[in-house]
Design an enzyme around this catalytic site. Structure first.
Site, PDB file in Angstrom:
ATOM      1  N   ARG A  29       0.865  -1.360   0.060  1.00 18.90           N
ATOM      2  CA  ARG A  29       0.096  -0.158   0.220  1.00 18.90           C
ATOM      3  C   ARG A  29       0.880   1.272  -0.098  1.00 18.90           C
ATOM      4  NH1 ARG A  29      -2.432  -3.764  -0.785  1.00 18.90           N
ATOM      5  NH2 ARG A  29      -3.773  -4.586  -0.266  1.00 18.90           N
ATOM      6  N   SER A  68     -10.826   0.610   3.095  1.00 21.21           N
ATOM      7  CA  SER A  68     -10.256   0.019   4.025  1.00 21.21           C
ATOM      8  C   SER A  68      -9.693   1.810   5.466  1.00 21.21           C
ATOM      9  CB  SER A  68      -9.311  -0.952   4.070  1.00 21.21           C
ATOM     10  OG  SER A  68      -9.664  -2.660   3.439  1.00 21.21           O
ATOM     11  N   GLU A 120      -4.973   4.721   6.329  1.00 26.20           N
ATOM     12  CA  GLU A 120      -5.066   4.347   4.964  1.00 26.20           C
ATOM     13  C   GLU A 120      -5.449   5.501   3.814  1.00 26.20           C
ATOM     14  OE1 GLU A 120      -6.459   1.173   1.528  1.00 26.20           O
ATOM     15  OE2 GLU A 120      -5.644   0.311   3.155  1.00 26.20           O
TER      16      GLU A 120
END
Length: 373
Positions: free
Chosen positions: A182, A259, A365
Site C-alpha cells: 500500500r 479500508s 490508509e
C-alpha cells in the site's frame, strides 16, 4: 489490437488554464461525503489541462490539491485554502507486445473499475481481482492498490509523471517507484503527478493465478489455478458487496474511504512480543492470523485486531453520525449528517483501543487533507 479512445496529447508549453470555480464543497467529490470547501476548484479533462493547471499553480506559489475519485481521502471540515484540480482525463489504448501479452495504457482520470470491466470484456486477464476498487487509475500506483491476492505492482510496467520541480514530463519504470504494501515513492509527497499508467496483461480471457484463499473457495479452485477472467471478476464483486466495499449511494455502509486502516506489518523482533501480548489478553490458545511479509516481517489483520479489541460491526461514533460498517470493521462510514471531525474521533477511538489492548499502532490508509489523527 487497439482501444476505443485516443490518448490525450501531452504538450510542454504553458497554455491558458480554464477558469476555476470558487468555494466548491469537497464533500460532493469524496466517497465519504465529508469535507469543507475548496477556495478554487478546476476539473482538468485532458493531460494538457492538467499539466498547465499544475504548472500555473506552482508558478504562482498557490497551494494545490489533486483530487481523483475521492475514494481514499479524508478532507477536513475547513476544506482546502488553495486550488483543487479534479483529475478528469480520459483515454485508453491496448498494444500487443507478443507471446500472448498486451500493454494497456490508460489516462490517470479514467474510472478504475470501468477500466477493469473493459479489459475483461476484451478478453484481457490480470486486472479482474482488482474489480470494484473505487477511484481513478492515477491513484493506483501511488497506493500500490491491492485486493484478493493481486497488487498493481504485479501488473504495472511504467507511468508518465509530471515532475513538479522541473516541470518536465518523463516516463518512469515501475521498478523505480518503490512499490510496497500500500505504498510507493509517490505516496506522501506532492513532487510528481501521475498522468497515465501502463499495465502488462495477458490475452486469451484467463484470469491471473488465483492466490487468495477466500476467492479460491468461492470459485471452487485450488491455489494458483486460473479461471475465466469474467468469473473471477463477478466473484470478487460479490465478495466486495458483502463487505460494503462496492459503492452504492443508497447504502451508508459504502459511504466510506474503503479500508480506513492498513494491516500492521511487524519486524521479526516485535512480532513475538505482540503475539505474547495478544495471547495474554485473549488466552494462549487463540489463533492469531498472520501472513509473511518482505524482509522477514509479519503482517497482522487490522480487522481482526479491531474486533478483538472490542469494536464490533456497527460500533457508533459521535451522535451515531459515523460508525464502523455493519459489514466490515475496517470501514469507517458516514451515516448521514456527519462532519469530518466526527469520523476522526471514531478513528482515534479505534486506533487507541487497539494500541491499549495489544500494543499495535494502526495507521490510516486514506490521505488526510487539512486534518490529522
Amino acid at each position: 489490437m487497439s482501444g476505443r479512445l485516443p490518448l490525450a496529447t501531452v504538450t510542454t508549453p504553458l497554455s491558458s488554464v480554464p477558469q476555476a470555480q470558487s468555494a466548491v464543497s469537497l464533500a460532493a467529490h469524496t466517497t465519504l461525503r465529508l469535507g469543507g470547501p475548496a477556495a478554487r476548484f478546476l476539473p482538468a479533462t485532458s493531460a494538457t489541462e492538467l499539466i498547465d493547471a499544475v504548472r500555473a499553480a506552482d508558478t504562482a506559489g498557490e497551494p494545490l490539491l489533486l483530487l481523483g475519485g475521492g475514494s481514499n481521502v479524508v478532507v477536513g471540515d475547513a476544506g482546502f485554502a488553495g486550488l483543487v484540480v479534479r483529475v478528469a482525463t480520459t483515454g485508453r489504448r491496448v498494444d500487443s507486445i507478443g507471446d500472448g501479452l498486451v500493454e494497456l495504457t490508460v489516462e490517470a482520470g479514467e474510472d478504475w473499475d470501468s477500466v477493469v470491466a473493459d479489459a475483461v470484456d476484451q478478453g484481457l486477464g490480470g486486472l479482474e481481482c482488482l474489480s470494484g476498487v473505487p477511484g481513478l487509475v492515477g491513484a493506483t500506483p501511488v497506493q500500490n492498490v491491492g485486493a484478493y491476492g493481486v497488487e498493481i505492482a504485479d501488473l504495472l510496467t511504467s507511468v508518465d509523471l509530471l515532475d513538479r520541480r522541473s516541470g518536465q514530463v518523463r516516463r518512469v519504470a515501475a521498478a523505480e517507484l518503490g512499490l510496497g504494501y500500500r505504498t510507493s515513492v509517490l505516496k506522501g509527497t506532492d513532487s510528481a503527478v501521475v498522468l497515465r499508467a501502463r499495465f502488462r496483461l495477458t490475452s486469451g480471457g484467463e484470469s491471473a493465478p488465483i492466490r487468495y484463499a477466500e476467492l479460491a473457495r468461492v470459485l471452487g479452485v485450488g491455489a494458483d489455478e486460473r479461471v475465466p477472467a469474467e468469473a473471477a471478476r463477478q466473484a470478487v464483486l460479490e465478495l466486495r458487496r458483502g463487505k460494503g466495499m462496492v459503492l452504492d449511494p443508497a447504502d451508508h455502509d459504502t459511504w466510506s474511504a474503503g479500508s480506513f486502516f492498513t494491516n500492521p506489518v511487524l519486524d521479526a523482533d516485535t512480532f513475538p512480543l505482540v503475539l505474547a501480548r495478544i495471547q495474554g489478553q485473549l488466552g494462549e490458545g487463540v489463533a492469531v492470523p498472520s501472513y509473511p511479509a518482505a524482509d522477514g516481517h509479519h503482517k497482522l489483520s487490522a480487522a481482526w485486531l479491531i474486533e478483538r479489541a472490542g469494536f464490533t460491526r456497527g460500533h457508533q461514533g459521535p451522535g451515531g453520525r459515523v460508525a464502523l460498517s455493519g459489514k466490515h470493521t475496517l470501514a469507517l462510514t458516514n451515516r448521514g449528517g456527519a462532519c469530518a471531525e466526527d469520523l476522526l474521533t471514531l478513528a482515534r477511538e479505534v486506533r487507541d483501543g487497539v494500541r491499549s489492548a495489544f500494543g499495535v499502532e494502526l495507521r490510516p490508509e486514506p490521505v488526510l487533507v487539512g486534518c490529522a489523527l
